[in-house]
Design a protein around this motif. Structure first.
Motif, PDB file in Angstrom:
ATOM      1  N   TYR A  88      -5.667 -16.678  13.870  1.00 17.93           N
ATOM      2  CA  TYR A  88      -4.836 -17.848  14.147  1.00 17.93           C
ATOM      3  C   TYR A  88      -5.504 -19.152  13.723  1.00 17.93           C
ATOM      4  CZ  TYR A  88      -2.385 -14.603  17.311  1.00 17.93           C
ATOM      5  OH  TYR A  88      -1.704 -13.540  17.858  1.00 17.93           O
ATOM      6  N   LEU A  89      -6.765 -19.114  13.354  1.00 19.62           N
ATOM      7  CA  LEU A  89      -7.488 -20.328  12.972  1.00 19.62           C
ATOM      8  C   LEU A  89      -7.034 -20.818  11.598  1.00 19.62           C
ATOM      9  CD1 LEU A  89     -11.100 -19.288  14.041  1.00 19.62           C
ATOM     10  CD2 LEU A  89      -9.578 -20.874  15.250  1.00 19.62           C
TER      11      LEU A  89
ATOM     12  N   ALA B  20     -19.004 -27.322   7.385  1.00 22.00           N
ATOM     13  CA  ALA B  20     -17.822 -27.704   8.160  1.00 22.00           C
ATOM     14  C   ALA B  20     -16.971 -26.492   8.564  1.00 22.00           C
ATOM     15  CB  ALA B  20     -16.973 -28.686   7.361  1.00 22.00           C
ATOM     16  N   LEU B  21     -17.228 -25.355   7.930  1.00 17.29           N
ATOM     17  CA  LEU B  21     -16.456 -24.144   8.236  1.00 17.29           C
ATOM     18  C   LEU B  21     -17.295 -23.096   8.969  1.00 17.29           C
ATOM     19  CD1 LEU B  21     -14.470 -23.731   4.893  1.00 17.29           C
ATOM     20  CD2 LEU B  21     -13.827 -24.964   6.978  1.00 17.29           C
ATOM     21  N   ARG B  22     -18.434 -23.532   9.499  1.00 15.31           N
ATOM     22  CA  ARG B  22     -19.291 -22.611  10.237  1.00 15.31           C
ATOM     23  C   ARG B  22     -18.555 -21.989  11.430  1.00 15.31           C
ATOM     24  NH1 ARG B  22     -22.958 -23.483  14.475  1.00 15.31           N
ATOM     25  NH2 ARG B  22     -24.577 -21.874  14.619  1.00 15.31           N
ATOM     26  N   PHE B  23     -17.627 -22.736  12.006  1.00 15.06           N
ATOM     27  CA  PHE B  23     -16.866 -22.229  13.155  1.00 15.06           C
ATOM     28  C   PHE B  23     -16.130 -20.931  12.801  1.00 15.06           C
ATOM     29  CE2 PHE B  23     -13.581 -24.475  10.862  1.00 15.06           C
ATOM     30  CZ  PHE B  23     -12.417 -23.748  11.115  1.00 15.06           C
ATOM     31  N   TYR B  24     -15.653 -20.857  11.571  1.00 13.41           N
ATOM     32  CA  TYR B  24     -14.891 -19.681  11.159  1.00 13.41           C
ATOM     33  C   TYR B  24     -15.804 -18.462  11.040  1.00 13.41           C
ATOM     34  CZ  TYR B  24     -10.764 -17.457   9.146  1.00 13.41           C
ATOM     35  OH  TYR B  24      -9.680 -16.666   8.935  1.00 13.41           O
TER      36      TYR B  24
ATOM     37  N   ALA C  24      -9.144 -29.361  13.716  1.00 13.94           N
ATOM     38  CA  ALA C  24     -10.172 -29.045  14.715  1.00 13.94           C
ATOM     39  C   ALA C  24      -9.579 -29.027  16.125  1.00 13.94           C
ATOM     40  CB  ALA C  24     -11.322 -30.043  14.637  1.00 13.94           C
ATOM     41  N   HIS C  25      -8.698 -29.984  16.419  1.00 15.26           N
ATOM     42  CA  HIS C  25      -8.037 -29.985  17.732  1.00 15.26           C
ATOM     43  C   HIS C  25      -7.259 -28.681  17.937  1.00 15.26           C
ATOM     44  CE1 HIS C  25      -8.756 -34.025  19.375  1.00 15.26           C
ATOM     45  NE2 HIS C  25      -8.769 -34.444  18.106  1.00 15.26           N
ATOM     46  N   TYR C  26      -6.530 -28.303  16.919  1.00  7.59           N
ATOM     47  CA  TYR C  26      -5.763 -27.048  17.004  1.00  7.59           C
ATOM     48  C   TYR C  26      -6.703 -25.849  17.138  1.00  7.59           C
ATOM     49  CZ  TYR C  26      -3.464 -22.857  15.306  1.00  7.59           C
ATOM     50  OH  TYR C  26      -3.030 -21.563  15.179  1.00  7.59           O
ATOM     51  N   ASN C  27      -7.741 -25.768  16.308  1.00 10.38           N
ATOM     52  CA  ASN C  27      -8.658 -24.628  16.334  1.00 10.38           C
ATOM     53  C   ASN C  27      -9.376 -24.502  17.676  1.00 10.38           C
ATOM     54  OD1 ASN C  27      -8.118 -23.657  13.747  1.00 10.38           O
ATOM     55  ND2 ASN C  27      -9.633 -25.007  12.787  1.00 10.38           N
ATOM     56  N   ARG C  28      -9.734 -25.633  18.273  1.00  9.50           N
ATOM     57  CA  ARG C  28     -10.371 -25.577  19.590  1.00  9.50           C
ATOM     58  C   ARG C  28      -9.407 -24.978  20.620  1.00  9.50           C
ATOM     59  NH1 ARG C  28     -12.951 -30.546  18.077  1.00  9.50           N
ATOM     60  NH2 ARG C  28     -11.296 -31.782  19.057  1.00  9.50           N
TER      61      ARG C  28
ATOM     62  N   HIS D  23     -10.092 -21.785  22.853  1.00  5.18           N
ATOM     63  CA  HIS D  23     -10.113 -22.004  24.306  1.00  5.18           C
ATOM     64  C   HIS D  23      -8.794 -22.659  24.690  1.00  5.18           C
ATOM     65  CE1 HIS D  23     -11.829 -24.112  28.092  1.00  5.18           C
ATOM     66  NE2 HIS D  23     -11.348 -22.922  28.382  1.00  5.18           N
ATOM     67  N   SER D  24      -7.818 -21.848  25.063  1.00  5.15           N
ATOM     68  CA  SER D  24      -6.448 -22.339  25.274  1.00  5.15           C
ATOM     69  C   SER D  24      -6.295 -22.947  26.656  1.00  5.15           C
ATOM     70  CB  SER D  24      -5.454 -21.195  25.057  1.00  5.15           C
ATOM     71  OG  SER D  24      -5.610 -20.642  23.776  1.00  5.15           O
TER      72      SER D  24
END
Length: 405
Positions: free
Chosen positions: A20-21, A48-52, A75-79, A83-84
């Motif tokens: 979903y990211l 910048a894509l380390r989160f993925y 980033a707001h959406y991915n966070r 963590h919903s």
């Protein structure tokens, strides 16, 4: 905040939450998206894509922290994906627009913060394909099968050309619905299309899974039809080419077990089919490298008994070793289950073991097993099975091999 700017996105390629990211429009993002759409994780990801990268290895907390100081809409959406937080959803819903807003509502629905999935008519491509399966699931819950099928078919067409691996996974879901309502031909076609679409990507695990599913469906629908058994054999071998005992032991074992069953169905008892039966025996041995009595009891029992039966009917120059192994395997299977759990099954195993002992020349034990099996069959009114054992016992007596008790 602006709507999603980089398209197409690798949505649905990997399991949730990674699937979903979204990828933000940073330097090198287009190349990363192209690789991810093919099921390949680049060796060198932009910082910048380390989160993925972290999300791919299921380190959700670290992935969330990697986005902590990023103020972009993505980033707001991915966070929120990672963590919903229900308190954050209303705020983001007011800020995000377009594709990101639709995806946000979709994720909120998936985690129980909305009662219904968002409308998919205002979006297209991989965004629509991400949302439409939720509509299909909603329709299925109301037993509206045509609506569920239509939603998934539209989802497939949205991404067939831009995200084949996503389309393949959607076709897998579609096949499940078709199979569940006895639309066998449609289920087969959906899985055949899925395997074809998965073939061009780097997700060997997905191709192995789809090939196994297709092989199992062909096998289950065969009912003796040789063309479907041959196709099943092809797909089981394809699944095994795409996986290993190290990468996915359960899939590896199941593919070998199902392959063995298909080969045995294609090789009726006869000397001319011994090469095929030896291949089946080898596959059963491979499955038993994974299946053990302690870890996979039912699968172990099925593979154990099937191997014993295959060894018992093998035509080899020196059959004694096969027969001795078959007797041992029957002993282990019989010892693992109480007779009262399934008396007829227990009786059949005793009869098969008696047959193997007879061919080994161990007539006393053979007679004992056959008599015990006969008693079980008579007690449960399986008179046909009991009559067959009567014939075997008479043969022992007529040849002067009976053991008087």
């Amino acid at each position: 905040m602006a709507h999603l700017s980089l398209r197409p996105q690798p949505l649905g390629i990997f399991p949730a939450p990674t699937g979903y990211l979204v990828i933000p429009p940073v330097a090198g993002a287009e190349e990363v998206c192209a690789a991810l759409l093919a099921g390949h994780t680049p060796e060198h990801m932009p910082d910048a894509l380390r989160f993925y990268t972290l999300a791919l290895v299921d380190d959700r907390e670290s992935a969330w922290r990697a986005l902590a100081y990023d103020s972009s809409p993505e980033a707001h959406y991915n966070r929120f994906v990672l963590h919903s937080d229900p308190d954050i959803y209303p705020y983001l819903r007011k800020q995000l627009r377009g594709d990101l807003a639709a995806l946000l509502d979709f994720v909120a629905y998936m985690v129980g913060l909305r009662d219904a999935p968002p409308d998919a008519d205002a979006v297209c491509g991989e965004i629509a394909a991400c949302i439409l399966p939720a509509h299909a699931a909603d329709a299925l819950a109301r037993q509206q099968y045509d609506a569920a099928i239509a939603a998934l078919q539209r989802a497939v067409e949205e991404v067939r050309h831009i995200s084949p691996l996503f389309a393949a996974q959607l076709l897998d879901r579609l096949a499940t619905i078709h199979a569940g309502i006895s639309q066998s031909a449609a289920a087969l076609q959906a899985l055949r299309d899925a395997v074809k679409l998965a073939g061009g990507g780097r997700r060997l695990d997905l191709r192995a899974y789809l090939a196994l599913r297709l092989g199992m469906l062909c096998q289950d629908l065969a009912h003796g039809q040789r063309n479907l058994l041959i196709e099943a054999n092809t797909w089981f071998e394809e699944a095994l080419r795409c996986c290993s005992i190290e990468s996915d032991p359960d899939l590896y074992a199941l593919a070998h077990y199902r392959l063995a069953l298909t080969i045995l169905a294609l090789a009726p008892a006869g000397n001319g089919d011994q090469i095929l039966r030896e291949r089946a025996i080898q596959s059963l041995r491979e499955s038993l490298r994974v299946y053990t009595c302690d870890t996979h009891y039912e699968q172990w029992l099925n593979a154990q008994v099937t191997l014993a039966n295959a060894l018992r009917i093998s035509f080899v120059a020196s059959p004694a070793n096969h027969l001795i192994e078959a007797v041992r395997l029957y002993d282990e299977a019989l010892a693992s289950r109480d007779q009262e759990c399934d008396p007829i099954w227990y009786g059949r195993l005793l009869a098969n073991q008696g047959n193997a002992l007879f061919h080994l020349g161990d007539f006393a034990r053979a007679r004992d097993r056959l008599i015990r099996a006969r008693a079980i069959f008579l007690a449960h009114r399986d008179y046909g099975a009991a009559a067959l054992l009567d014939e075997a016992l008479v043969e022992i007596e007529c040849r002067g091999l009976g053991v008087r008790g």
